[in-house]
Design an enzyme around this catalytic site. Structure first.
Site, PDB file in Angstrom:
ATOM      1  N   CYS A 102      46.348  61.430  55.864  1.00  8.59           N
ATOM      2  CA  CYS A 102      45.894  62.791  55.596  1.00  8.59           C
ATOM      3  C   CYS A 102      44.722  62.777  54.615  1.00  8.59           C
ATOM      4  O   CYS A 102      43.681  62.202  54.898  1.00  8.59           O
ATOM      5  CB  CYS A 102      47.065  63.639  55.111  1.00  8.59           C
ATOM      6  N   ALA A 103      44.860  63.402  53.461  1.00  3.68           N
ATOM      7  CA  ALA A 103      43.792  63.425  52.456  1.00  3.68           C
ATOM      8  C   ALA A 103      43.773  62.148  51.623  1.00  3.68           C
ATOM      9  O   ALA A 103      42.762  61.822  51.004  1.00  3.68           O
ATOM     10  CB  ALA A 103      43.972  64.634  51.545  1.00  3.68           C
TER      11      ALA A 103
END
Length: 181
Positions: A102-103
């Site tokens: 994800c991030a």
């Protein structure tokens, strides 16, 4: 095989719990670490109890893989942690696996660890993958760096972590047992 998986307040729950579950099914010893406290609250308000807090973690212990789940502000909380930074440095020095979803790949990108490597992340975080060849794939494996896009890729990410640590046969076994493959 041994892995360390962090969970901070604001972490995307699925991105941590899916790899944790699958890796343990594969027989990998996973230390599930809460940032500063054993009890953390994920990005969707779910309280999670980890095995230990980061203050209890023995930084001298051997591990084969460091796993950082994403979500916000979980990724920011992990990035600010001196303990996480110390383990990233240890992984680099010892040529161990670094994984993020994800991030969280942005943490590795900001440190220059993705320079010249293929990687992926949650849309909008590409600008932080400094020097990376950003690929539009759910999961990207480049040597000892494993990155993934988000919660929807958690199953595939977990299977690739198993593949890296335990080989194709174990990855296929676990993938079939959970009806993913």
């Amino acid at each position: 095989m041994r892995a360390i998986l962090f969970f901070a307040n604001g972490t995307e729950e699925v991105e941590a719990l899916t790899p944790l579950d699958y890796l343990r099914r594969a027989g990998v010893e996973v230390t599930f670490v809460g940032l500063d406290d054993k009890v953390q609250t994920g990005s969707h308000g779910i309280s999670i109890i980890t095995d230990i807090s980061s203050t209890e973690l023995d930084l001298s212990e051997h591990f084969d893989m460091l796993i950082l789940p994403g979500g916000m502000p979980g990724t920011t909380n992990l990035e600010k942690s001196k303990i996480v930074q110390s383990l990233i440095n240890k992984a680099i020095e010892s040529s161990l696996y670094l994984a993020a979803i994800c991030a969280a790949p942005s943490i590795y990108g900001k440190l220059g660890l993705l320079n010249g490597k293929s990687a992926t992340c949650y849309p909008g975080f590409e600008k932080y993958l400094t020097g990376a060849k950003v690929e539009n794939k759910k999961v990207v494996v480049d040597g000892k760096m494993i990155t993934a896009t988000g919660a929807g890729a958690a199953n595939e990410f977990a299977i690739e972590l198993i593949r890296a640590l335990c080989g194709d046969d174990k990855a296929n076994e676990i993938g079939k047992s959970v009806r993913f493959l």
